[in-house]
Design an enzyme around this catalytic site. Sequence first.
Site, mmCIF file in Angstrom:
data_model
loop_
_atom_site.group_PDB
_atom_site.id
_atom_site.type_symbol
_atom_site.label_atom_id
_atom_site.label_comp_id
_atom_site.label_asym_id
_atom_site.label_seq_id
_atom_site.Cartn_x
_atom_site.Cartn_y
_atom_site.Cartn_z
ATOM 1 N N CYS A 113 0.811 -1.231 0.000
ATOM 2 C CA CYS A 113 0.000 0.000 0.000
ATOM 3 C C CYS A 113 0.835 1.267 0.000
ATOM 4 O O CYS A 113 0.368 2.330 -0.406
ATOM 5 C CB CYS A 113 -0.933 0.017 1.206
ATOM 6 S SG CYS A 113 -2.000 -1.420 1.241
ATOM 7 N N HIS A 258 -4.224 6.912 1.289
ATOM 8 C CA HIS A 258 -4.447 5.614 0.640
ATOM 9 C C HIS A 258 -5.872 5.173 0.946
ATOM 10 O O HIS A 258 -6.374 5.373 2.055
ATOM 11 C CB HIS A 258 -3.425 4.613 1.210
ATOM 12 C CG HIS A 258 -3.743 3.193 0.881
ATOM 13 N ND1 HIS A 258 -3.994 2.775 -0.408
ATOM 14 C CD2 HIS A 258 -3.860 2.093 1.668
ATOM 15 C CE1 HIS A 258 -4.246 1.474 -0.382
ATOM 16 N NE2 HIS A 258 -4.170 1.041 0.844
ATOM 17 N N ASN A 288 -9.991 -0.887 -2.532
ATOM 18 C CA ASN A 288 -8.577 -0.666 -2.232
ATOM 19 C C ASN A 288 -7.743 -1.136 -3.431
ATOM 20 O O ASN A 288 -7.691 -2.324 -3.724
ATOM 21 C CB ASN A 288 -8.215 -1.459 -0.961
ATOM 22 C CG ASN A 288 -6.761 -1.292 -0.544
ATOM 23 O OD1 ASN A 288 -5.948 -0.753 -1.283
ATOM 24 N ND2 ASN A 288 -6.444 -1.772 0.647
#
Length: 331
Positions: A113, A258, A288
């Site tokens: 991430c 994020h 995501n």
Amino acid sequence: MIRARILGVGRYLPERVVTNFDLAKMFDTSDEWIQQRTGIVERRFADEGVYCSDLAAHASRQAIQNAGLQLEDIDFLIFATLSPDHHFPGSGVYLQAKLGLSEIGCLDVRNQCTGFLYGLAVADAFVRAGVYKRVLLVGAEVHSSALNFTNAGRDVAVLFGDGAGAVVVGPSEDESRGILTTHLHADGRYAEILKLDIWDISKKPYITETSLTNGDIWPKMIGKEVFKHAVTKIPEVIEAVLKENNLKTTDIDLYIPHQANLRINQFAAHRLGVPQEKFYSNIEAYGNTTAASIPIALSEILEKKIISENNLIVMVSFGSGFTWAASLIRW
Ligand code: UT7
């Protein structure tokens, strides 16, 4: 001093939209559960036969065009992903060949991430040092091939989507504008909390018959642990970059976190005392997308003209590793 800045941004999302209702046809979940816990409404899935370097190629072309450059202006390539085309070689060289960029260096970043922000720190350092002038940095993921669409994998399967985002980093003509600072962190004691076990080089051979059937081919996550650490580390690293630059949370025009979970970002904003609307969100549309989420968001933000020249923005991320990072930019 040379300052580096983002010269152009691009994004690419596969066309196929998969809603929460579509997932609820495959395993026990509901639109209500997913929206309440994560804020996700739908995500995009790439079709069979599509590699992450394919998504990256679309986003990269757009970023280069957006920067007013030609493909041949790019002199280095950084590719961040946790879903590479193959274990090796890295996806960077596949992307290089697809774009027809001849013989420039290609670096693969494997920081999940935070891959985009780690890549940004590398691109920034290369440009500031005068080593490279136009660095293409791309984050791209094809998660949909490695999600377990049964009840056993539902905690992870509802979260992720496919996509790509890219930027070109180059010298800033105005030294007050650009990437001001990037803080990178990791804590490997938590490596087991979010991981994919299938590739295990300590085994001979590294993939066994058992590992193909015992669930090792799917990512595993202790969601509550990720959540708990994320809501602590995200405010902490934001406060650190602000402190280093003598800024207050109110000096920042936009936070670009994020997109892992809307609740994580709401918690983080609340802890910092920042209004929710200053934390950009598009998780409802894409889920995501790991290394791609921040550049995808940035590309949308610029298209919607949410930020303008000289605005201060903070990009921040937390994820598997654990790794976390934040970058402060004067746009
Ligand atoms: O980029 C970093 C990547 N990861 C993250 O950021 C994830 C961070 N963690 C999270 O976002 C949350 O932990 C989740 C959204 C993944 C899960 O939320 P939670 O509140 O921590 O749920 P839980 O795992 O404690 O599960 C609560 C219940 C369980 O049922 P019981 O035991 O209470 O009967 C689960 O079995 O929800 C159940 N559950 C589901 N139900 C419907 C788990 N997944 C699902 C699902 N649909 N998809």
